[in-house]
Design a protein around this motif. Structure first.
Motif, PDB file in Angstrom:
ATOM      1  N   LEU A 184      -3.083 -15.189  -8.057  1.00  0.00           N
ATOM      2  CA  LEU A 184      -3.790 -13.916  -8.113  1.00  0.00           C
ATOM      3  C   LEU A 184      -2.989 -12.912  -8.932  1.00  0.00           C
ATOM      4  O   LEU A 184      -1.777 -13.056  -9.095  1.00  0.00           O
ATOM      5  N   PRO A 185      -3.640 -11.876  -9.437  1.00  0.00           N
ATOM      6  CA  PRO A 185      -2.906 -10.811 -10.129  1.00  0.00           C
ATOM      7  C   PRO A 185      -2.153  -9.942  -9.134  1.00  0.00           C
ATOM      8  O   PRO A 185      -2.342 -10.073  -7.916  1.00  0.00           O
ATOM      9  N   PRO A 186      -1.291  -9.024  -9.598  1.00  0.00           N
ATOM     10  CA  PRO A 186      -0.574  -8.130  -8.676  1.00  0.00           C
ATOM     11  C   PRO A 186      -1.531  -7.303  -7.833  1.00  0.00           C
ATOM     12  O   PRO A 186      -2.702  -7.121  -8.176  1.00  0.00           O
ATOM     13  N   VAL A 187      -1.000  -6.779  -6.711  1.00  0.00           N
ATOM     14  CA  VAL A 187      -1.847  -6.073  -5.761  1.00  0.00           C
ATOM     15  C   VAL A 187      -2.513  -4.852  -6.394  1.00  0.00           C
ATOM     16  O   VAL A 187      -3.654  -4.502  -6.044  1.00  0.00           O
ATOM     17  N   GLU A 188      -1.836  -4.188  -7.343  1.00  0.00           N
ATOM     18  CA  GLU A 188      -2.438  -3.014  -7.986  1.00  0.00           C
ATOM     19  C   GLU A 188      -3.709  -3.392  -8.738  1.00  0.00           C
ATOM     20  O   GLU A 188      -4.716  -2.667  -8.700  1.00  0.00           O
ATOM     21  N   ALA A 189      -3.683  -4.544  -9.400  1.00  0.00           N
ATOM     22  CA  ALA A 189      -4.871  -5.006 -10.124  1.00  0.00           C
ATOM     23  C   ALA A 189      -5.966  -5.428  -9.159  1.00  0.00           C
ATOM     24  O   ALA A 189      -7.154  -5.157  -9.388  1.00  0.00           O
ATOM     25  N   LEU A 190      -5.591  -6.079  -8.070  1.00  0.00           N
ATOM     26  CA  LEU A 190      -6.575  -6.523  -7.084  1.00  0.00           C
ATOM     27  C   LEU A 190      -7.273  -5.342  -6.421  1.00  0.00           C
ATOM     28  O   LEU A 190      -8.467  -5.405  -6.107  1.00  0.00           O
ATOM     29  N   ALA A 191      -6.528  -4.258  -6.203  1.00  0.00           N
ATOM     30  CA  ALA A 191      -7.083  -3.085  -5.529  1.00  0.00           C
ATOM     31  C   ALA A 191      -7.593  -2.036  -6.510  1.00  0.00           C
ATOM     32  O   ALA A 191      -8.009  -0.960  -6.087  1.00  0.00           O
ATOM     33  N   HIS A 192      -7.526  -2.352  -7.807  1.00  0.00           N
ATOM     34  CA  HIS A 192      -7.962  -1.408  -8.858  1.00  0.00           C
ATOM     35  C   HIS A 192      -7.243  -0.067  -8.703  1.00  0.00           C
ATOM     36  O   HIS A 192      -7.847   1.004  -8.731  1.00  0.00           O
ATOM     37  N   GLU A 193      -5.938  -0.145  -8.528  1.00  0.00           N
ATOM     38  CA  GLU A 193      -5.116   1.034  -8.313  1.00  0.00           C
ATOM     39  C   GLU A 193      -4.104   1.167  -9.452  1.00  0.00           C
ATOM     40  O   GLU A 193      -3.519   0.175  -9.897  1.00  0.00           O
ATOM     41  N   LYS A 194      -3.896   2.391  -9.896  1.00  0.00           N
ATOM     42  CA  LYS A 194      -2.919   2.614 -10.947  1.00  0.00           C
ATOM     43  C   LYS A 194      -1.514   2.364 -10.412  1.00  0.00           C
ATOM     44  O   LYS A 194      -1.221   2.683  -9.251  1.00  0.00           O
ATOM     45  N   PRO A 195      -0.633   1.791 -11.198  1.00  0.00           N
ATOM     46  CA  PRO A 195       0.746   1.578 -10.741  1.00  0.00           C
ATOM     47  C   PRO A 195       1.399   2.894 -10.327  1.00  0.00           C
ATOM     48  O   PRO A 195       1.138   3.947 -10.905  1.00  0.00           O
ATOM     49  N   ALA A 196       2.221   2.845  -9.304  1.00  0.00           N
ATOM     50  CA  ALA A 196       2.903   4.044  -8.819  1.00  0.00           C
ATOM     51  C   ALA A 196       3.897   4.538  -9.861  1.00  0.00           C
ATOM     52  O   ALA A 196       4.390   3.755 -10.677  1.00  0.00           O
ATOM     53  N   ALA A 224       6.982   2.505 -11.402  1.00  0.00           N
ATOM     54  CA  ALA A 224       6.769   1.080 -11.122  1.00  0.00           C
ATOM     55  C   ALA A 224       7.350   0.185 -12.209  1.00  0.00           C
ATOM     56  O   ALA A 224       7.558  -1.005 -11.994  1.00  0.00           O
ATOM     57  N   ASP A 225       7.601   0.774 -13.385  1.00  0.00           N
ATOM     58  CA  ASP A 225       8.157  -0.004 -14.484  1.00  0.00           C
ATOM     59  C   ASP A 225       9.670  -0.196 -14.360  1.00  0.00           C
ATOM     60  O   ASP A 225      10.281  -0.939 -15.130  1.00  0.00           O
ATOM     61  N   LYS A 226      10.289   0.465 -13.377  1.00  0.00           N
ATOM     62  CA  LYS A 226      11.731   0.336 -13.183  1.00  0.00           C
ATOM     63  C   LYS A 226      12.059  -0.992 -12.507  1.00  0.00           C
ATOM     64  O   LYS A 226      11.228  -1.588 -11.817  1.00  0.00           O
ATOM     65  N   SER A 227      13.297  -1.442 -12.682  1.00  0.00           N
ATOM     66  CA  SER A 227      13.748  -2.670 -12.029  1.00  0.00           C
ATOM     67  C   SER A 227      13.977  -2.399 -10.544  1.00  0.00           C
ATOM     68  O   SER A 227      14.094  -1.245 -10.111  1.00  0.00           O
ATOM     69  N   VAL A 228      14.045  -3.469  -9.756  1.00  0.00           N
ATOM     70  CA  VAL A 228      14.290  -3.337  -8.323  1.00  0.00           C
ATOM     71  C   VAL A 228      15.621  -2.623  -8.079  1.00  0.00           C
ATOM     72  O   VAL A 228      15.733  -1.756  -7.207  1.00  0.00           O
ATOM     73  N   ARG A 229      16.634  -2.976  -8.852  1.00  0.00           N
ATOM     74  CA  ARG A 229      17.949  -2.352  -8.685  1.00  0.00           C
ATOM     75  C   ARG A 229      17.889  -0.847  -8.945  1.00  0.00           C
ATOM     76  O   ARG A 229      18.487  -0.047  -8.219  1.00  0.00           O
TER      77      ARG A 229
END
Length: 284
Positions: free
Chosen positions: A228-240, A243-248
């Motif tokens: 499946l695609p990421p949850v943002e795509a599944l829920a038709h929600e814009k990335p927070a 969101a483009d930052k690394s986990v660290r």
């Protein structure tokens, strides 16, 4: 070491599933409900393995195996290890396969309970000092294992639920604490009443084993690992934002946020009174 890290690494994306929008939505809803149920039930059974000693304090005192001061030290060993472990494992879990990470902690916690039950059976022939030291070490290990429960369970919410729903489902997930204590007092308490305090440890180990099965069967790592695609795509929600930052980078940002430390301090003081009641309320 490489095999070890690979085992716990986040699952790689699976090939995209060929299905129409309605079928994909239905499949996603089923998987996220399973993940939520597994995280909630799994963590409630973590609590059974954590609070089992609280139910057994009175019969342990009556048996003469340990005194109240020794039980206090043993309980503190869990809480201090849990506090440090939750901080460390909270950061580690962000990089991990949450199903394997959460199951590992519960396996270790159940094993500790079973081993303490076995040692308890021999308490009449084993010196009190040996039982005390061994229980303190084992319960400290249990504290570290317990710290592997909440982080992956909460991360599952961020991986499977969009921002607009995450707080609601976290509220439902928070009932797992009370559910676990209910199971512990009812299930483990009944076993202790009819079969003795040693059997209570075995009962909590069985509860932990059931939790492991639930986690392995129902807790899914990421939507991408299921095609499946990421949850943002599944829920038709814009990335927070960010969101483009690394986990660290996100983790460092969290540590630099004063409000997080204020909430942490408030939670720490709340836990002092909470665990005082949980740990000694049953005895009194």
């Amino acid at each position: 070491m490489n095999r070890f890290t690979e085992f716990y690494r986040i699952s790689p994306p699976a090939p995209a599933r060929e299905m129409d929008a309605a079928a994909r939505s239905k499949y996603y809803c089923r998987l996220r409900l399973q993940a939520f149920a597994a995280a909630t039930l799994g963590y409630s059974l973590y609590y059974v393995c954590r609070t089992s000693l609280n139910v057994m304090k009175k019969p342990i005192l009556d048996s003469g195996a340990l005194d109240a001061s020794q039980l206090g030290v043993i309980g503190s060993a869990l809480l201090f290890a849990y506090a440090v472990g939750k901080f460390v494992n909270g950061f580690i879990a962000d990089y991990c396969n949450i199903k394997r990470f959460m199951a590992t902690g519960l396996i270790l916690s159940a094993a500790v309970n079973a081993l303490m039950g076995l040692l308890g059976l021999a308490h009449s022939v084993v010196p009190t000092a040996v039982i005390f030291v061994t229980f303190a070490v084992m319960w400290g290990i249990n504290g570290w294992a317990q710290s592997m429960g909440a982080p992956p369970a909460i991360i599952s919410l961020s991986r499977w639920y969009p921002l607009r729903e995450r707080g609601t489902y976290y509220g439902f997930f928070s009932a797992s604490h009370n559910l676990g204590e209910f199971f512990s007092f009812l299930f483990v308490g009944s076993i202790v009443t009819f079969a003795g305090w040693q059997a209570g440890f075995f009962g909590s180990a069985v509860a932990g084993a059931i939790g492991v099965v639930i986690v392995l069967c129902w807790l899914h790592d990421t939507p991408e690992s299921k095609g499946l695609p990421p949850v943002e795509a599944l829920a038709h929600e814009k990335p927070a934002p960010g969101a483009d930052k690394s986990v660290r980078e996100i983790q460092k940002q969290v540590l630099r946020t004063p409000a997080v430390w204020v909430l942490a301090a408030a939670s720490a003081f709340m836990y002092i009174s909470r665990y005082a009641i949980n740990g000694w309320g049953v005895l009194f």
